[in-house]
Design an enzyme around this catalytic site. Structure first.
Site, PDB file in Angstrom:
ATOM      1  N   ASP A   1      -4.655  -7.606  -5.320  1.00  0.00           N
ATOM      2  CA  ASP A   1      -4.416  -6.597  -4.288  1.00  0.00           C
ATOM      3  C   ASP A   1      -3.585  -5.468  -4.889  1.00  0.00           C
ATOM      4  O   ASP A   1      -3.569  -5.292  -6.109  1.00  0.00           O
ATOM      5  CB  ASP A   1      -3.784  -7.230  -3.023  1.00  0.00           C
ATOM      6  CG  ASP A   1      -2.436  -7.898  -3.295  1.00  0.00           C
ATOM      7  OD1 ASP A   1      -1.749  -7.502  -4.248  1.00  0.00           O
ATOM      8  OD2 ASP A   1      -2.084  -8.828  -2.539  1.00  0.00           O
TER       9      ASP A   1
ATOM     10  N   HIS B   1       0.838  -1.209   0.000  1.00  0.00           N
ATOM     11  CA  HIS B   1       0.000   0.000   0.000  1.00  0.00           C
ATOM     12  C   HIS B   1       0.867   1.252   0.000  1.00  0.00           C
ATOM     13  O   HIS B   1       0.535   2.256  -0.633  1.00  0.00           O
ATOM     14  CB  HIS B   1      -0.928   0.017   1.228  1.00  0.00           C
ATOM     15  CG  HIS B   1      -1.961  -1.057   1.205  1.00  0.00           C
ATOM     16  ND1 HIS B   1      -3.065  -1.052   2.004  1.00  0.00           N
ATOM     17  CD2 HIS B   1      -2.049  -2.181   0.441  1.00  0.00           C
ATOM     18  CE1 HIS B   1      -3.800  -2.141   1.764  1.00  0.00           C
ATOM     19  NE2 HIS B   1      -3.191  -2.830   0.822  1.00  0.00           N
TER      20      HIS B   1
END
Ligand code: T3D
Length: 261
Positions: A143, A88
């Site tokens: 993801d 992230h």
């Protein structure tokens, strides 16, 4: 910071980040994830950097998460925190970096590597490049922002197709679907990326950065809000030296000399 798993080089206004574990097609270990996220942060702090290139060494861009590291984890390992603290940060550091990021896709990008490619602003690929949403092959879900990024570029039907089949999408098909800006013969990739990087690093950097911010923000804005935000940003851009230089150069019929401020 000294890096072990990536190369970081700044020259002529261009920072080049090279993922550097070629024996595993530059698969991401936790250490390499941290270094990559840090390098993008470093690019944001360094005023000398006006464009960033990310690429891979050897024949791959990156094969995504290192599966050797995955197998070595104990049963107690929790992937959520690993993603939040790692991938992230990479994706947010790329998208939030108000400088153009070029992905020089030299070979296969798999798993989280596809997220890194799509988070980048300009994607120049070798004709040997390919994209693989490898997640479902190992029973995972996409993801690294891919559920957000991919349907925006190619629509949900194609995005879902790539996710559930994990098929290898070749460079020409990726170009046709709008995932790459350009595909060039492998031996011309470095030179073509260099042309792009020089051009972007020599441009009106504030304008380039604010444009990235405006386009990213527009995804979650109404038209009314986007118009208002453009007007606000234009006020900032109109007070840069580069805006004055651009106007003067046009009127004087000469090439502008932008200084990035
Ligand atoms: O668990 C979490 O942390 C969640 C996070 C998830 C994020 C993700 O990225 S999940 C997806 C992980 N990636 C993959 O599943 C891709 C696995 N690799 C492949 O499917 C294929 O290697 C490729 C399609 C990418 C390329 O195929 P090919 O035929 O061109 O190359 P290859 O022969 O398979 O691989 C070359 C070498 O790289 C080989 O090593 P060797 O035999 O020469 O010693 C292979 O083992 C190694 N390698 C490739 N991918 C990985 C890898 N080693 C470790 N991890 C990899 N991901």
């Amino acid at each position: 910071m000294t890096y072990e798993h990536i190369l970081y080089d700044v020259a002529g206004g261009v920072a080049t980040i090279t993922l550097n574990r070629p024996d595993s097609l530059n698969a991401f270990t936790t250490a390499m994830i941290g270094e990559t996220a840090d390098a993008f942060k470093q690019c944001s702090r360094d005023a000398a950097v006006r464009c960033v290139v990310i690429t891979g060494s050897g024949r791959g861009f990156t094969a995504g998460q290192d599966l050797g590291e995955v197998q070595a984890r104990g049963d107690e390992f929790s992937i959520g925190p690993h993603l939040r603290a790692g991938y992230h940060r990479i994706i947010k550091n790329i998208v939030g970096l108000e400088k153009p990021v070029i992905a020089a896709v030299n070979g296969v990008a798999a798993g989280a590597g596809v997220g890194v490619v799509l988070a980048s602003d300009i994607r120049i690929a070798s004709d040997k490049a390919s994209l693989v949403l490898a997640f479902s092959k190992i029973g995972l879900v996409p993801d690294s922002g891919l559920n957000w990024l991919l349907p925006r570029v190619i629509g949900q039907a194609r995005a879902y197709q790539l996710a559930v089949t994990a098929e290898r999408l070749g460079a020409e098909q990726a170009l046709a679907w709008g995932l790459f800006n350009e595909v060039v013969p492998a031996d011309q990739l470095a030179a073509r990326v260099d042309e792009w990087a020089q051009r972007l690093a020599g441009g009106p950097s504030v304008s380039f950065g604010l444009t990235k911010r405006a386009m990213n923000r527009a995804w979650s804005q109404t038209l009314e809000e986007a118009l208002d935000y453009e007007a606000y940003l234009q006020d900032t851009a109109a007070h840069t030296e580069d805006n004055k230089e651009g106007v003067a150069a046009f009127l004087e019929k000469r090439a502008p000399q932008y200084r990035g401020r």
